[in-house]
Design a protein around this motif. Structure first.
Motif, PDB file in Angstrom:
ATOM      1  N   THR A   1       4.824   0.568   1.689  1.00  0.00           N
ATOM      2  CA  THR A   1       5.298  -0.508   2.555  1.00  0.00           C
ATOM      3  C   THR A   1       5.610   0.075   3.926  1.00  0.00           C
ATOM      4  O   THR A   1       5.841   1.279   4.079  1.00  0.00           O
ATOM      5  CB  THR A   1       6.571  -1.172   1.990  1.00  0.00           C
ATOM      6  N   GLU A   2       5.584  -0.792   4.908  1.00  0.00           N
ATOM      7  CA  GLU A   2       5.919  -0.420   6.300  1.00  0.00           C
ATOM      8  C   GLU A   2       5.092   0.760   6.797  1.00  0.00           C
ATOM      9  O   GLU A   2       5.647   1.830   7.072  1.00  0.00           O
ATOM     10  CB  GLU A   2       7.419  -0.130   6.423  1.00  0.00           C
ATOM     11  N   PRO A   3       3.801   0.634   6.951  1.00  0.00           N
ATOM     12  CA  PRO A   3       3.004  -0.571   6.774  1.00  0.00           C
ATOM     13  C   PRO A   3       2.559  -0.757   5.321  1.00  0.00           C
ATOM     14  O   PRO A   3       2.649   0.160   4.513  1.00  0.00           O
ATOM     15  CB  PRO A   3       1.791  -0.318   7.677  1.00  0.00           C
ATOM     16  N   ASP A   4       2.084  -1.959   5.021  1.00  0.00           N
ATOM     17  CA  ASP A   4       1.681  -2.311   3.663  1.00  0.00           C
ATOM     18  C   ASP A   4       0.286  -1.766   3.366  1.00  0.00           C
ATOM     19  O   ASP A   4      -0.689  -2.137   4.025  1.00  0.00           O
ATOM     20  CB  ASP A   4       1.680  -3.833   3.494  1.00  0.00           C
ATOM     21  N   ARG A   5       0.213  -0.904   2.347  1.00  0.00           N
ATOM     22  CA  ARG A   5      -1.060  -0.306   1.959  1.00  0.00           C
ATOM     23  C   ARG A   5      -1.111  -0.176   0.442  1.00  0.00           C
ATOM     24  O   ARG A   5      -0.130   0.228  -0.186  1.00  0.00           O
ATOM     25  CB  ARG A   5      -1.236   1.092   2.562  1.00  0.00           C
ATOM     26  N   THR A   6      -2.243  -0.494  -0.125  1.00  0.00           N
ATOM     27  CA  THR A   6      -2.486  -0.272  -1.545  1.00  0.00           C
ATOM     28  C   THR A   6      -3.770   0.532  -1.666  1.00  0.00           C
ATOM     29  O   THR A   6      -4.802   0.154  -1.093  1.00  0.00           O
ATOM     30  CB  THR A   6      -2.634  -1.605  -2.307  1.00  0.00           C
ATOM     31  N   ILE A   7      -3.708   1.627  -2.407  1.00  0.00           N
ATOM     32  CA  ILE A   7      -4.858   2.506  -2.588  1.00  0.00           C
ATOM     33  C   ILE A   7      -5.105   2.674  -4.076  1.00  0.00           C
ATOM     34  O   ILE A   7      -4.225   3.157  -4.800  1.00  0.00           O
ATOM     35  CB  ILE A   7      -4.635   3.904  -1.959  1.00  0.00           C
ATOM     36  N   HIS A   8      -6.266   2.256  -4.557  1.00  0.00           N
ATOM     37  CA  HIS A   8      -6.606   2.379  -5.969  1.00  0.00           C
ATOM     38  C   HIS A   8      -7.532   3.567  -6.206  1.00  0.00           C
ATOM     39  O   HIS A   8      -8.431   3.838  -5.393  1.00  0.00           O
ATOM     40  CB  HIS A   8      -7.326   1.119  -6.471  1.00  0.00           C
ATOM     41  N   GLU A   9      -7.319   4.236  -7.328  1.00  0.00           N
ATOM     42  CA  GLU A   9      -8.256   5.281  -7.738  1.00  0.00           C
ATOM     43  C   GLU A   9      -9.607   4.634  -8.031  1.00  0.00           C
ATOM     44  O   GLU A   9      -9.684   3.469  -8.441  1.00  0.00           O
ATOM     45  CB  GLU A   9      -7.723   6.000  -8.977  1.00  0.00           C
TER      46      GLU A   9
END
Length: 236
Positions: A56-64
């Motif tokens: 969060t802050e910034p919002d990031r999602t990283i998937h394998e």
């Protein structure tokens, strides 16, 4: 603006969410989604590696890579948009990431796309139903309008993908989505006809997509990722 990711071996990453849809307004969050690869040696140990990192802050999602592939093969709308972004929204691109973009149609199948997109839209509608008659706080009305916009977007994008095999990320008329969100925020039942309309449209249209995704092509890409990040005698 590019943001450095605190995860190594990122294969592909870009700006998604409301910014990509063209629905962002002043103060909207900027969401990022990406794919990374764990060192191949870590897949053979006692403890499985982390499959997703959420910041969060910034919002990031990283998937394998393997998890992203499984989600995409299931038709997951959230992960699917990463391989259909406009060129200017990618912040990290690698040769393996470009290969994945070229394989994006291999993840698609008629039933899974229909079930996933309509399923997510229905989930949004259920959230709206629990909000009552509109006599709630300004913050709740704001969230309700957001869920309504996503319901409309999921229906439209899902039907496009189902009938054409293509996914357009940016919506054609952003104001229509905002107007719809405001309407539903005032009366949640206003969303019901739209959902019914798209359910009927899925029934009435024949899909160009195959019955099953091309898992062989997806697995071949994943094996190339594993070979690329195989370093005997190392664990990082």
């Amino acid at each position: 603006m590019s943001v450095r990711l605190a995860v190594p071996r990122v294969l592909l990453s870009g700006i998604v969410g409301s910014t990509a849809y063209g629905l962002a307004r002043p103060g909207s969050d900027v969401d990022r989604l990406g794919i990374y690869a764990v060192p191949t040696e870590q897949l053979h140990g006692l403890h499985p590696p982390i499959q997703s990192h959420v910041f969060t802050e910034p919002d990031r999602t990283i998937h394998e890579a393997a998890k992203w592939c499984r989600l995409a093969l299931g038709g997951n709308p959230t992960v699917m948009e990463l391989v259909w972004l406009p060129e200017d929204l990618y912040e990290v691109r690698t040769p393996l990431g470009d290969e994945l973009i070229s394989l994006r149609s291999s993840f698609l199948s008629a039933k899974r796309v229909r079930d996933a997109y309509l399923g997510y839209a229905t989930q949004q509608f259920r959230r709206l139903e629990t909000r009552g008659d509109g006599s709630f706080s300004a913050d709740t009305r704001k969230r309700t309008a957001k869920h309504a916009r996503h319901l409309k977007r999921l229906c439209h994008q899902g039907l496009e993908l189902y009938t054409t095999g293509r996914l357009t990320i940016e919506v054609e008329d952003p104001q229509a989505y905002h107007d719809f969100g405001d309407q539903v925020a005032a009366d949640s039942e206003a969303a019901r006809p739209l959902l019914a309309e798209y359910e009927a449209a899925f029934d009435a249209n024949r899909s160009v997509l195959p019955n099953q995704p091309d898992e062989a092509a997806v697995e071949a890409w994943l094996l190339r990722v594993r070979a690329h990040f195989y370093r005997p005698g190392t664990t990082s």
